[in-house]
Design a protein around this motif. Structure first.
Motif, PDB file in Angstrom:
ATOM      1  N   SER A 195       6.553  -6.343  -9.649  1.00 19.61           N
ATOM      2  CA  SER A 195       5.397  -5.505  -9.669  1.00 19.61           C
ATOM      3  C   SER A 195       4.217  -6.182  -8.896  1.00 19.61           C
ATOM      4  O   SER A 195       4.323  -7.422  -8.827  1.00 19.61           O
ATOM      5  CB  SER A 195       5.082  -4.938 -10.989  1.00 19.61           C
ATOM      6  N   TYR A 196       3.237  -5.352  -8.897  1.00 17.81           N
ATOM      7  CA  TYR A 196       1.928  -5.875  -8.310  1.00 17.81           C
ATOM      8  C   TYR A 196       0.744  -5.852  -9.377  1.00 17.81           C
ATOM      9  O   TYR A 196       0.669  -4.973 -10.188  1.00 17.81           O
ATOM     10  CB  TYR A 196       1.534  -5.373  -7.103  1.00 17.81           C
ATOM     11  N   SER A 248       1.034  -1.210   0.153  1.00 18.68           N
ATOM     12  CA  SER A 248      -0.014  -0.084   0.037  1.00 18.68           C
ATOM     13  C   SER A 248       0.776   1.124  -0.157  1.00 18.68           C
ATOM     14  O   SER A 248       0.479   2.334  -0.691  1.00 18.68           O
ATOM     15  CB  SER A 248      -0.920   0.005   1.246  1.00 18.68           C
ATOM     16  N   ARG A 252       3.843   1.554  -1.108  1.00 22.48           N
ATOM     17  CA  ARG A 252       5.047   1.231  -2.279  1.00 22.48           C
ATOM     18  C   ARG A 252       5.530   2.451  -2.643  1.00 22.48           C
ATOM     19  O   ARG A 252       6.856   2.488  -2.867  1.00 22.48           O
ATOM     20  CB  ARG A 252       4.581   0.232  -3.095  1.00 22.48           C
ATOM     21  N   PRO A 253       4.845   3.509  -2.949  1.00 23.84           N
ATOM     22  CA  PRO A 253       5.455   4.565  -3.704  1.00 23.84           C
ATOM     23  C   PRO A 253       6.194   5.359  -2.799  1.00 23.84           C
ATOM     24  O   PRO A 253       7.121   6.330  -2.988  1.00 23.84           O
ATOM     25  CB  PRO A 253       4.191   5.427  -3.891  1.00 23.84           C
ATOM     26  N   ASN A 301      -1.492   4.177  -6.936  1.00 21.10           N
ATOM     27  CA  ASN A 301      -0.796   2.784  -6.490  1.00 21.10           C
ATOM     28  C   ASN A 301      -1.961   2.046  -6.283  1.00 21.10           C
ATOM     29  O   ASN A 301      -1.899   0.802  -6.130  1.00 21.10           O
ATOM     30  CB  ASN A 301      -0.047   2.891  -5.385  1.00 21.10           C
ATOM     31  N   VAL A 330      -4.005  -9.734  -4.292  1.00 20.46           N
ATOM     32  CA  VAL A 330      -2.747  -8.956  -4.983  1.00 20.46           C
ATOM     33  C   VAL A 330      -1.566 -10.041  -5.435  1.00 20.46           C
ATOM     34  O   VAL A 330      -1.227 -10.829  -4.541  1.00 20.46           O
ATOM     35  CB  VAL A 330      -2.144  -7.875  -4.158  1.00 20.46           C
ATOM     36  N   ILE A 363      -4.761  -2.535  -4.807  1.00 23.51           N
ATOM     37  CA  ILE A 363      -4.132  -2.400  -3.619  1.00 23.51           C
ATOM     38  C   ILE A 363      -4.788  -1.315  -2.588  1.00 23.51           C
ATOM     39  O   ILE A 363      -5.140  -0.215  -3.106  1.00 23.51           O
ATOM     40  CB  ILE A 363      -2.604  -1.807  -3.834  1.00 23.51           C
ATOM     41  N   LEU A 364      -5.180  -1.719  -1.317  1.00 21.96           N
ATOM     42  CA  LEU A 364      -5.873  -0.795  -0.703  1.00 21.96           C
ATOM     43  C   LEU A 364      -5.044   0.544  -0.212  1.00 21.96           C
ATOM     44  O   LEU A 364      -3.845   0.331   0.061  1.00 21.96           O
ATOM     45  CB  LEU A 364      -6.269  -1.648   0.717  1.00 21.96           C
ATOM     46  N   ILE A 377      -9.977  -7.496   1.660  1.00 18.99           N
ATOM     47  CA  ILE A 377      -8.750  -7.297   1.275  1.00 18.99           C
ATOM     48  C   ILE A 377      -8.535  -7.720  -0.054  1.00 18.99           C
ATOM     49  O   ILE A 377      -8.456  -9.030  -0.178  1.00 18.99           O
ATOM     50  CB  ILE A 377      -7.736  -7.528   2.219  1.00 18.99           C
TER      51      ILE A 377
END
Lengths: 369, 555
Positions: free
Chosen positions: B162-163, A280, A282-283, B422, B195, B167-168, B192
């Motif tokens: 990468s995912y 969540s 990650r950035p 994101n 991912v 993503i929450l 949730i």
């Protein structure tokens, strides 16, 4: 690369100590600026702990506008500290340097501190915007028990310029940065340390992931996430965001900026929460080269760096006085009589945490948490 | 037979070879008349011919010229538009004496004649565009050096991952603090979303019907090897039209993204196999459009619908299989996104990310905004105009669609405005690695804002040695006559392709892409997470493009 000197102590001390430490690290800064943040203030300010202090610089015109604006809002000036300027060659004197203590407007007196914090921040941001175009007003912080001083010049000369060696300005936590201006034009707002609502950091190095982090923070829609005249301001805002906004314990700051690998996450007892954070946030991951020194509202100081340890730092001292420095020589200058074998050079997974009043130092390890 | 006078009849109604895109250069002096070239030509564009010729010869002690009539054997190009030479150069490949080769004729008038019977010309593959694409013009210019030391691609720890999946956002995480630690707040009952961690370059949707069994097998083997032996989590999209039930039941299905096409082809076999599946697929991709022919459906031509395909798709053998341009059961984006994504998520127990794939278009942002509000939408895949296809009308391939770079950038910046950059990963496709610069193109797109890229054509060309380049490609993927055996269901042709060799090349390509990505990311100072949206690292030598993409201009 800038040099950093942070001291936290049980007793009040003068910012000159930090400046002298910076002086020993002179190779690492080019004298293009000094930034100072003082917390847990002594002297006259000791009795004014609950009142917010506005720190900044104004031109004559700016001062008039600032006064008008503050009066308009209902803030009452209680006390004003101004440095006894001693002209020093090479430093261009601006009209007014100040740390003004205000009382809250009537209608805000009974409000919660959280509400007051927002009022202070918004006021500071408005003042900043008012003076930005013509550089008539610079305000660095508006918060109880915190003073910020910034100016362009060599740290030692600036100490003399502000008369800090004579003044009784003192505090228990003082952060100082001697600036090396490699990237941008010399601009006061770009000078460290950065402060936002009780959270403060200064950084040793660039930040390669600056743009995505700035975009992420700004898109959180928190009004205080503005500025970014330096690529390090984001570190303070990440701290503010993770600890204040998201309510995470301080150690998760390290987990956010230098996330563990999945295999390592698996070994942690809080793996479920940590995996969610890893994805969540990650950035907000940094890859360096940075060492970050910061403090949080309760006076806890810390040091972390990127996982490559591209900009190392050192922490050492005695019970009651610890120093977090970018160079060992700075530490030697401030606390020469310490047990040097106990100096801490934080490694890849480490976070050094110094508790308030410099009571103890803890080395927190990301893997074994 | 030609008249003995040597006069030709009036052939004004026929085309000259000058009209064709390729002219066969055949060398009489080198040819030994083995006939291999004519037997391999997929188009029947060359044929052995017998000519009657008359020459004057003189010889002997007192030479005296005299006419001699002879029968000679030649290779000649057919000047029938249906048997045009595609320039595939398989004839050159089999000729033992280098006696034959197709030569591109830039003056050709092919399209003047090819649309026949009121039917637009269809071709396979993708557009032949010899111009330099925007992706290839992007340069990485924020190089770390002294102010911010560069990382060492060979020594430092790198992780190019990468995912895929929603993503929450941090504010919505169901977490609480207990004893100074964060724990999952199970009482919140919050969903949730699933991912997956993947390699940022994935193999794009190429269907089982479109590819030959050997090609598909080779790709699948390569992907499994990459995951299980090399530890590089590459995923591959099945393409539309279903998946063999045997593979669905196998544990390898976790490396595949199952695509649900607009015609629901193959969905039948998936839903019937669901109870017997032992692993979840990597993701589900719902195809709404593709870059090569936006707003147009898929088309699997009759010659490719062999027994296996007809069984998977539940249709008779050897009939054309056109799928509609969109899911005809859906009425609007809102409904489509809601129903399809939710029902697919439910089918897989909400354990599998489900996302739509659309063509690059000016309306991509509308779709994106709709997805951003749907908590079950796992990503958005956008396929730009350079995307490939099994078959499409010439006009669609050449003239329809939106370039990927600006489309992606707009969408990313839109997400940034909403703070969801994101949360909802973007996947870009269409023209990635078009000129062979796979890693550079992928890195550029990542820095423009995508989480992953999808690559089809490059993988196909590089793993199976598809013939040709942007100037010269046979583009008969749709006819079932692929001379390399890549896109054909004819055993005689697909046996030319060794699936082991394809698998080997897949592995080599991804391993080298991994190295190349590190070599780009390290000097940019990025190692642990991808430089998604690190647009300050990019520059281009065109002011207008720089402004449009909001990156810097460098010349």
């Amino acid at each position: 690369m800038c040099r950093l000197a942070a001291i936290t102590s049980a007793k009040y001390f003068s910012p000159m100590e930090n400046i002298l430490a910076l002086e020993t690290m002179k190779e690492g800064h080019d004298g293009s600026g000094l930034g100072l943040t003082l917390k847990d203030l002594g002297g006259k300010f000791k009795e004014l702990k609950n009142y917010p202090i506005l720190s900044g610089i104004c031109s004559r015109k700016g001062k008039k506008n600032l006064d008008e604006y503050m009066i308009g809002l209902g803030f009452k000036l209680i006390y004003e500290w101004t440095p006894k300027i001693r002209p020093v060659r090479g430093i261009i004197r601006r009209d007014h340097y100040f740390a003004r203590v205000y009382d809250y407007p009537e209608e805000w007196q009974e409000k919660s501190f959280k509400d007051k914090e927002d009022l202070l921040m918004n006021t500071r941001l408005t003042l900043r915007r008012m003076g930005e175009a013509d550089e008539s007003i610079f305000v660095f912080s508006f918060y109880p028990d915190v003073i910020t001083l910034k100016e362009v010049g060599d740290p030692l000369e600036l100490g003399e310029f502000f008369g800090l060696d004579k003044d009784n300005l003192e505090a228990k936590v003082i952060f100082a940065q001697g600036r090396q201006n490699t990237n941008y034009q010399i601009y006061l707002y770009a000078c460290h340390p950065f402060f936002l609502q009780g959270y403060c950091t200064m950084t040793n190095g660039e930040n390669t992931a600056f743009v995505p982090i700035r975009e992420f923070l700004m898109s959180r829609r928190f009004p205080g996430y503005v500025g970014y005249n330096s690529d390090s301001e984001v570190f303070d805002h990440i701290l503010h965001y993770s600890v204040r906004q998201l309510g995470f314990p301080l150690t998760y700051y390290k987990d956010i900026i230098t996330p563990l690998k999945w295999e390592e996450v698996e070994k942690r007892s809080d793996r479920e929460a940590l995996s969610l954070i890893k994805q969540s946030l990650r950035p907000l991951c940094i890859d360096g080269p940075n060492m970050v020194i910061g403090f949080v509202p309760d006076g806890t100081c810390f040091m972390v760096h990127d996982s490559k340890k591209l900009r190392p730092g050192v922490v050492g001292g005695v019970k009651g006085k610890y120093s977090l420095m970018s160079e060992l020589c700075g530490l030697d200058k401030v606390i020469p009589n310490r047990d040097k074998s106990k100096d801490i050079y934080p490694m890849k997974y480490d976070m050094v945490i110094v508790s308030p009043e410099a009571r103890e130092v803890k080395l927190w390890n990301q893997l074994q948490a | 037979m030609e008249p003995a006078t040597g006069l030709k009849l009036d052939f004004n109604n026929k085309l000259t070879l000058e009209e064709f895109p390729y002219i066969i250069r055949w060398r009489d002096d080198r040819c030994k008349r083995c006939g291999q070239c004519t037997s391999v030509c997929p188009q029947g564009a060359i044929r052995p011919a017998v000519k009657y010729t008359r020459v004057i010869e003189s010889g002997g002690d007192t030479p005296k010229p005299r006419p001699v009539r002879r029968i000679i054997h030649v290779i000649e190009q057919v000047n029938n538009i249906d048997n045009y030479c595609t320039g595939c150069a398989v004839c050159t490949l089999v000729c033992p004496n280098n006696a034959i080769e197709p030569e591109y004729n830039p003056q050709n008038k092919f399209l003047f004649y090819k649309n026949r019977g009121g039917e637009g010309y269809k071709r396979g593959g993708r557009r032949n565009d010899p111009g330099v694409s925007t992706l290839d013009r992007l340069k990485f210019t924020r190089i770390s050096m002294l102010t911010d030391p560069a990382l060492d691609a060979g020594r430092h720890e790198f992780r190019v991952r990468s995912y895929i999946g929603r993503i929450l956002p941090p504010e919505d995480l169901p977490l609480k603090v207990e004893d100074g630690r964060l724990v999952l707040d199970k009482s919140s009952g919050k969903f949730i979303p699933p991912v997956r961690e993947i390699f940022p370059i994935m193999i794009g949707s190429m269907s089982i019907g479109a590819l030959s069994p050997t090609m598909w097998e080779g790709l699948a083997m390569g992907v499994a090897y990459l995951n299980e032996v090399e530890g590089i989590p590459v995923v591959m999209c099945s393409g539309e039209g279903g998946f063999p039930p045997r593979l669905l039941k196998s544990r390898y299905v976790k490396y595949f993204i199952l695509q649900i096409a607009s015609g629901y082809f193959g969905w039948d076999s998936i839903i019937h196999t669901l109870p017997y599946m032992t692993e979840d697929p990597a993701a589900i991709e719902i195809k709404y459009g593709q870059g090569a022919k936006p707003g147009d459906g898929g088309l699997l031509m009759a010659p490719k619908v062999i027994k296996l395909i007809s069984e998977i798709r539940g249709v008779p053998q050897y009939v054309d299989l056109p799928s509609p341009p969109t899911h005809q059961t859906q009425y609007s984006i809102e409904e489509s996104v809601m129903k399809m994504i939710q029902s697919m998520s439910m089918a897989f127990g909400f354990r599998v990310p489900v996302y739509p794939k659309i063509s690059g278009t000016k309306t991509a942002k509308a779709v994106l905004n709709n997805l951003a509000r749907n908590p079950y939408a796992a990503a958005l895949s956008i396929d730009g105009e350079d995307g490939g296809t099994g078959a499409a009308y010439n006009i669609s391939l050449d003239k329809m669609g939106h370039p990927i770079a600006s489309n992606i950038r707009e969408c990313y910046l839109d997400l940034v405005k909403q703070g969801k950059q994101n949360e909802l990963p973007l996947i870009a496709a269409g023209g990635v690695g078009k000129k062979g610069n796979l890693a550079a193109n992928a890195a550029a797109l990542i820095m423009l804002g995508v989480s992953a890229v999808s690559v089809g054509k490059y993988i196909m060309q590089a793993t199976a040695e598809c013939l040709g380049n942007e100037y010269n490609r046979c583009n008969i993927c749709n006819t079932g006559k692929c001379p390399r055996g890549i896109t054909t269901q004819d055993p005689k042709l697909y046996r030319r392709l060794d699936p082991d060799k394809v698998a080997e090349r897949v592995v080599e390509i991804f391993k080298s892409a991994d190295v190349e990505l590190r070599k780009i990311f390290a000097p940019m100072g990025r190692s642990v997470e991808l430089p998604i949206g690190m647009s300050d690292g990019l520059s281009i030598d065109d002011k207008a493009i720089a402004e449009r993409l909001e990156i810097s201009y460098a010349c």
